[in-house]
Design a protein around this motif. Structure first.
Motif, PDB file in Angstrom:
ATOM      1  N   THR A  16       0.835  -1.204   0.000  1.00  0.00           N
ATOM      2  CA  THR A  16       0.000   0.000   0.000  1.00  0.00           C
ATOM      3  C   THR A  16       0.868   1.252   0.000  1.00  0.00           C
ATOM      4  OG1 THR A  16      -1.804  -1.122   1.182  1.00  0.00           O
ATOM      5  CG2 THR A  16      -1.775   1.293   1.252  1.00  0.00           C
ATOM      6  N   VAL A  17       0.504   2.187  -0.871  1.00  0.00           N
ATOM      7  CA  VAL A  17       1.167   3.495  -0.953  1.00  0.00           C
ATOM      8  C   VAL A  17       0.290   4.514  -0.237  1.00  0.00           C
ATOM      9  CG1 VAL A  17       1.991   5.314  -2.490  1.00  0.00           C
ATOM     10  CG2 VAL A  17       2.226   2.909  -3.167  1.00  0.00           C
ATOM     11  N   ASP A  18       0.891   5.291   0.649  1.00  0.00           N
ATOM     12  CA  ASP A  18       0.128   6.295   1.398  1.00  0.00           C
ATOM     13  C   ASP A  18       1.002   7.516   1.669  1.00  0.00           C
ATOM     14  OD1 ASP A  18      -1.728   7.671   2.892  1.00  0.00           O
ATOM     15  OD2 ASP A  18      -1.597   6.371   4.644  1.00  0.00           O
ATOM     16  N   TYR A  19       0.982   8.457   0.749  1.00  0.00           N
ATOM     17  CA  TYR A  19       1.706   9.722   0.891  1.00  0.00           C
ATOM     18  C   TYR A  19       0.710  10.864   0.680  1.00  0.00           C
ATOM     19  CZ  TYR A  19       6.336   7.521   0.776  1.00  0.00           C
ATOM     20  OH  TYR A  19       7.452   6.776   1.082  1.00  0.00           O
ATOM     21  N   ASN A  23      -0.467  11.325  -2.942  1.00  0.00           N
ATOM     22  CA  ASN A  23       0.437  10.233  -3.299  1.00  0.00           C
ATOM     23  C   ASN A  23       1.443  10.621  -4.382  1.00  0.00           C
ATOM     24  OD1 ASN A  23      -0.322   8.192  -1.446  1.00  0.00           O
ATOM     25  ND2 ASN A  23      -2.161   7.756  -2.663  1.00  0.00           N
ATOM     26  N   ILE A  25       5.037  10.652  -4.725  1.00  0.00           N
ATOM     27  CA  ILE A  25       6.015   9.901  -3.937  1.00  0.00           C
ATOM     28  C   ILE A  25       7.373  10.601  -3.938  1.00  0.00           C
ATOM     29  CG2 ILE A  25       7.162   7.668  -3.690  1.00  0.00           C
ATOM     30  CD1 ILE A  25       4.824   6.341  -5.012  1.00  0.00           C
ATOM     31  N   ALA A  53      -3.420   1.924  -3.154  1.00  0.00           N
ATOM     32  CA  ALA A  53      -3.083   3.185  -2.496  1.00  0.00           C
ATOM     33  C   ALA A  53      -4.227   3.655  -1.624  1.00  0.00           C
ATOM     34  CB  ALA A  53      -2.736   4.249  -3.527  1.00  0.00           C
ATOM     35  N   GLU A  54      -3.882   4.396  -0.598  1.00  0.00           N
ATOM     36  CA  GLU A  54      -4.867   5.083   0.229  1.00  0.00           C
ATOM     37  C   GLU A  54      -5.046   6.502  -0.305  1.00  0.00           C
ATOM     38  OE1 GLU A  54      -6.758   4.176   2.709  1.00  0.00           O
ATOM     39  OE2 GLU A  54      -6.006   2.118   2.887  1.00  0.00           O
ATOM     40  N   ASN A  59      -1.881   7.566  -7.623  1.00  0.00           N
ATOM     41  CA  ASN A  59      -0.511   8.080  -7.718  1.00  0.00           C
ATOM     42  C   ASN A  59      -0.494   9.393  -8.494  1.00  0.00           C
ATOM     43  OD1 ASN A  59       2.362   8.178  -9.099  1.00  0.00           O
ATOM     44  ND2 ASN A  59       2.544   6.822  -7.341  1.00  0.00           N
TER      45      ASN A  59
END
Length: 253
Positions: A16-19, A23, A25, A53-54, A59
């Motif tokens: 999971t991507v969470d930025y 997102n 990055i 992703a959250e 992205n």
């Protein structure tokens, strides 16, 4: 926040991507994403990886604000190498990678999705490369895996987006569902893959990569060479500065 991995014991590892908020990055995050995906594939207990992703969107590419706040070319080089590493990791992962795309998938997101094995998307998802509006190039290699050649060129030159429904029509998106159903749909197809003999599936992944007509890693690095050229000429900085200041593409002069 950042990159996290969870394994369910049933052969599925979810990365999971969470930025927050979008997102985008940071440089180091791309390397961490690459490591998470490759590590999952090396684990014999993992039969398939879900990349999700959250937040508001899947992205938003690289963190342009980080790049513009860093003196010299260090952040640019790190972002380019990080993207190459992450895109390559999705492609080289020893098991199939299913991506679950919510909201927007732009810039570097196209590199991840274009190299994935299976794509599911929410009905509000859009895909695109705003690179020319940022004074950069790249990921045409991956967009060309999602849409026909002339559509890729049109989208690339105009920085327009394409919808999940259009990609489903082209056959690159497996299924479009309401956002509330996205994770369940990704898991549904992942479970079908995970139920197969992983020894066979791992060979299948390697075999399919081996018959690809385009070397996606070499072609992407070729594209990046023109990004460096635009940076050396100072053109890319003009566009990124304008984006950081206004959030909009730089007008043609």
């Amino acid at each position: 926040m950042g990159i996290t991995s969870t394994t369910d014991g049933a052969g599925i590892t979810t990365v999971t991507v969470d930025y927050p908020p979008v997102n985008a990055i940071p440089s180091q995050g791309w390397f961490e994403l690459a490591d998470a995906v490759l590590t999952a594939g090396k684990d014999p207990a993992t039969h398939v990886v879900i990349l999700r992703a959250e937040g508001r969107g899947f992205n938003a590419g690289v963190d342009i604000k980080e790049m513009q706040a860093t003196d010299g070319h260090g952040a640019l080089i790190a972002a380019n190498r990080g993207c190459a590493a992450a895109f390559g990791a999705v492609y080289d992962c020893a098991v199939p990678v299913v991506v679950a795309v919510n909201g927007f998938c732009v810039g570097g997101g196209i590199g991840l999705v274009g190299n994935a094995d299976v794509i599911v998307a929410s009905d509000d998802a859009v895909f695109g490369l705003p690179e020319v509006d940022r004074g950069a190039l790249g990921a045409a290699t991956h967009l060309a895996r999602l849409v026909p050649q002339h559509m890729m060129r049109t989208l690339y030159y105009t920085a327009q987006n394409v919808t999940a429904q259009q990609l489903e029509h082209f056959g690159s998106v497996y299924k479009v569902v309401p956002r509330a159903d996205l994770d369940a749909t990704a898991r549904e197809i992942a479970e079908k893959i995970a139920a197969k003999d992983t020894r066979v599936i791992r060979c299948a992944k390697e075999a399919i990569n081996g018959i690809d007509p385009v070397d996606v890693k070499e072609s992407y690095r070729f594209e990046q060479g023109f990004t460096f050229e635009l940076n050396l000429a100072g053109i890319a900085d003009e566009h990124r500065d304008e984006f950081v200041a206004t959030g909009k593409p730089r007008a043609n002069h």
